[in-house]
Design a protein around this motif. Structure first.
Motif, PDB file in Angstrom:
ATOM      1  N   ALA A 106       0.814  -1.222   0.000  1.00 43.03           N
ATOM      2  CA  ALA A 106       0.000   0.000   0.000  1.00 43.03           C
ATOM      3  C   ALA A 106       0.848   1.273   0.000  1.00 43.03           C
ATOM      4  O   ALA A 106       0.328   2.374  -0.191  1.00 43.03           O
ATOM      5  N   CYS A 107       2.148   1.125   0.170  1.00 36.64           N
ATOM      6  CA  CYS A 107       3.046   2.275   0.308  1.00 36.64           C
ATOM      7  C   CYS A 107       3.436   2.837  -1.067  1.00 36.64           C
ATOM      8  O   CYS A 107       3.632   2.102  -2.030  1.00 36.64           O
ATOM      9  N   ARG A 108       3.609   4.136  -1.106  1.00 37.82           N
ATOM     10  CA  ARG A 108       4.104   4.767  -2.330  1.00 37.82           C
ATOM     11  C   ARG A 108       5.601   4.499  -2.441  1.00 37.82           C
ATOM     12  O   ARG A 108       6.309   4.474  -1.421  1.00 37.82           O
ATOM     13  N   PRO A 109       6.123   4.317  -3.648  1.00 37.67           N
ATOM     14  CA  PRO A 109       7.528   3.938  -3.832  1.00 37.67           C
ATOM     15  C   PRO A 109       8.531   4.879  -3.160  1.00 37.67           C
ATOM     16  O   PRO A 109       9.531   4.414  -2.617  1.00 37.67           O
ATOM     17  N   HIS A 110       8.263   6.178  -3.147  1.00 40.36           N
ATOM     18  CA  HIS A 110       9.246   7.098  -2.553  1.00 40.36           C
ATOM     19  C   HIS A 110       9.264   7.008  -1.026  1.00 40.36           C
ATOM     20  O   HIS A 110      10.227   7.412  -0.379  1.00 40.36           O
ATOM     21  N   ASN A 111       8.211   6.455  -0.395  1.00 44.24           N
ATOM     22  CA  ASN A 111       8.164   6.282   1.062  1.00 44.24           C
ATOM     23  C   ASN A 111       8.652   4.893   1.510  1.00 44.24           C
ATOM     24  O   ASN A 111       8.786   4.650   2.711  1.00 44.24           O
ATOM     25  N   LEU A 112       8.893   4.011   0.532  1.00 47.34           N
ATOM     26  CA  LEU A 112       9.237   2.625   0.845  1.00 47.34           C
ATOM     27  C   LEU A 112      10.490   2.490   1.709  1.00 47.34           C
ATOM     28  O   LEU A 112      10.467   1.733   2.690  1.00 47.34           O
ATOM     29  N   PRO A 113      11.603   3.222   1.442  1.00 52.14           N
ATOM     30  CA  PRO A 113      12.788   3.073   2.305  1.00 52.14           C
ATOM     31  C   PRO A 113      12.520   3.448   3.772  1.00 52.14           C
ATOM     32  O   PRO A 113      13.005   2.780   4.689  1.00 52.14           O
ATOM     33  N   VAL A 114      11.724   4.489   3.994  1.00 49.92           N
ATOM     34  CA  VAL A 114      11.402   4.906   5.363  1.00 49.92           C
ATOM     35  C   VAL A 114      10.553   3.831   6.044  1.00 49.92           C
ATOM     36  O   VAL A 114      10.798   3.461   7.199  1.00 49.92           O
ATOM     37  N   LEU A 115       9.572   3.305   5.307  1.00 52.90           N
ATOM     38  CA  LEU A 115       8.705   2.245   5.851  1.00 52.90           C
ATOM     39  C   LEU A 115       9.524   0.997   6.175  1.00 52.90           C
ATOM     40  O   LEU A 115       9.372   0.403   7.250  1.00 52.90           O
ATOM     41  N   GLN A 116      10.406   0.601   5.262  1.00 56.25           N
ATOM     42  CA  GLN A 116      11.218  -0.603   5.481  1.00 56.25           C
ATOM     43  C   GLN A 116      12.136  -0.442   6.693  1.00 56.25           C
ATOM     44  O   GLN A 116      12.325  -1.390   7.457  1.00 56.25           O
ATOM     45  N   ALA A 117      12.692   0.754   6.885  1.00 56.93           N
ATOM     46  CA  ALA A 117      13.547   1.002   8.054  1.00 56.93           C
ATOM     47  C   ALA A 117      12.729   0.888   9.344  1.00 56.93           C
ATOM     48  O   ALA A 117      13.174   0.282  10.331  1.00 56.93           O
ATOM     49  N   ALA A 118      11.514   1.435   9.320  1.00 55.80           N
ATOM     50  CA  ALA A 118      10.646   1.356  10.504  1.00 55.80           C
ATOM     51  C   ALA A 118      10.237  -0.096  10.775  1.00 55.80           C
ATOM     52  O   ALA A 118      10.205  -0.548  11.927  1.00 55.80           O
ATOM     53  N   GLN A 119       9.951  -0.827   9.702  1.00 60.31           N
ATOM     54  CA  GLN A 119       9.580  -2.237   9.851  1.00 60.31           C
ATOM     55  C   GLN A 119      10.752  -3.069  10.383  1.00 60.31           C
ATOM     56  O   GLN A 119      10.554  -3.974  11.185  1.00 60.31           O
ATOM     57  N   GLN A 120      11.945  -2.732   9.935  1.00 59.97           N
ATOM     58  CA  GLN A 120      13.132  -3.458  10.417  1.00 59.97           C
ATOM     59  C   GLN A 120      13.317  -3.231  11.918  1.00 59.97           C
ATOM     60  O   GLN A 120      13.609  -4.165  12.657  1.00 59.97           O
ATOM     61  N   ARG A 121      13.121  -1.986  12.364  1.00 62.66           N
ATOM     62  CA  ARG A 121      13.219  -1.698  13.808  1.00 62.66           C
ATOM     63  C   ARG A 121      12.144  -2.463  14.586  1.00 62.66           C
ATOM     64  O   ARG A 121      12.407  -3.012  15.655  1.00 62.66           O
ATOM     65  N   GLU A 122      10.933  -2.496  14.043  1.00 63.39           N
ATOM     66  CA  GLU A 122       9.845  -3.226  14.693  1.00 63.39           C
ATOM     67  C   GLU A 122      10.162  -4.728  14.755  1.00 63.39           C
ATOM     68  O   GLU A 122       9.970  -5.362  15.794  1.00 63.39           O
ATOM     69  N   LEU A 123      10.687  -5.259  13.658  1.00 59.18           N
ATOM     70  CA  LEU A 123      11.055  -6.679  13.610  1.00 59.18           C
ATOM     71  C   LEU A 123      12.141  -6.987  14.640  1.00 59.18           C
ATOM     72  O   LEU A 123      12.053  -7.986  15.370  1.00 59.18           O
ATOM     73  N   GLU A 124      13.139  -6.140  14.723  1.00 60.70           N
ATOM     74  CA  GLU A 124      14.219  -6.347  15.694  1.00 60.70           C
ATOM     75  C   GLU A 124      13.693  -6.286  17.126  1.00 60.70           C
ATOM     76  O   GLU A 124      14.104  -7.071  17.979  1.00 60.70           O
ATOM     77  N   ALA A 125      12.766  -5.371  17.393  1.00 57.02           N
ATOM     78  CA  ALA A 125      12.181  -5.251  18.735  1.00 57.02           C
ATOM     79  C   ALA A 125      11.377  -6.507  19.083  1.00 57.02           C
ATOM     80  O   ALA A 125      11.460  -7.030  20.207  1.00 57.02           O
ATOM     81  N   VAL A 126      10.620  -7.020  18.114  1.00 57.40           N
ATOM     82  CA  VAL A 126       9.835  -8.242  18.343  1.00 57.40           C
ATOM     83  C   VAL A 126      10.771  -9.426  18.573  1.00 57.40           C
ATOM     84  O   VAL A 126      10.546 -10.237  19.471  1.00 57.40           O
TER      85      VAL A 126
END
Length: 198
Positions: A106-126
């Motif tokens: 659902a993310c726009r391509p230009h926002n994808l790197p920011v989303l992926q970085a946030a998801q990586q932090r969430e994954l690491e926290a989990v």
């Protein structure tokens, strides 16, 4: 006359007990020869004789069987608790992956790197939380098993079984495990002899 027959019965009973004691002691001495020499040296004649005396009436065999059943139930329960936790973690990871995939689609391509970085932090926290929960569960399991060992030692000590007392000394624990194995082997021999007699 009655006193005389009573005295004869007592003497016969004492002789049977003495014979049973010698049989158990002889069987224990034979079984000890199967143990590593370091443990053979630690099991004196007196210890084996005291153990044979404790085994005379069969109560200790029943106690050991009961303790073994309780231990198996405890181990099964702890194993199932750990499996449930692992399953919860597996479901959590799947849900997180699904959530991340849907968000990326659902993310726009230009926002994808920011989303992926946030998801990586969430994954690491989990993953960190999962590791902490697993470590806590493993510590709980070890503590529970340690408590069971102490309960078993205390029960056998109260039953008058030679060599048993509450300890965490690894050498003493190994010696007690060997003593338990001797008791179980004698119990199995007794069952087999009982079946043959039938």
């Amino acid at each position: 006359m009655e006193r005389c027959s009573g005295a004869l019965e007592e003497a016969a009973d004492g002789a049977r007990q003495q014979e049973r004691h010698y049989q158990l002691l002889s069987a224990l001495q034979g079984l000890v020869k199967e143990l590593p020499s370091s443990f053979q040296q630690r099991l004196s004649y007196t210890t084996l004789s005291d153990l044979a005396l404790a085994l005379l009436d069969g109560t200790v065999f029943e106690i050991v069987q009961g303790l073994l059943e309780i231990q198996h139930l405890t181990e099964k329960s702890l194993y199932n608790q750990r499996l449930r936790l692992q399953n919860e973690h597996r479901v959590l990871r799947q849900a997180l992956r699904q959530k991340h995939q849907e968000a990326q689609q659902a993310c726009r391509p230009h926002n994808l790197p920011v989303l992926q970085a946030a998801q990586q932090r969430e994954l690491e926290a989990v993953e960190q939380r999962i590791r902490e929960e697993q470590r806590a569960m493993d510590q709980k399991i070890v503590l529970e098993l340690d408590r069971k060992v102490a309960d078993q030692q205390s029960t056998l000590e109260k039953a008058g079984v030679a060599g048993f007392y509450v300890t965490t000394n690894p050498q003493e624990l190994t010696l007690q495990m060997n003593l338990l194995e001797l008791i179980r082997k004698l119990q199995q021999r007794g069952r087999q002899a009982g079946k043959m007699a039938l």
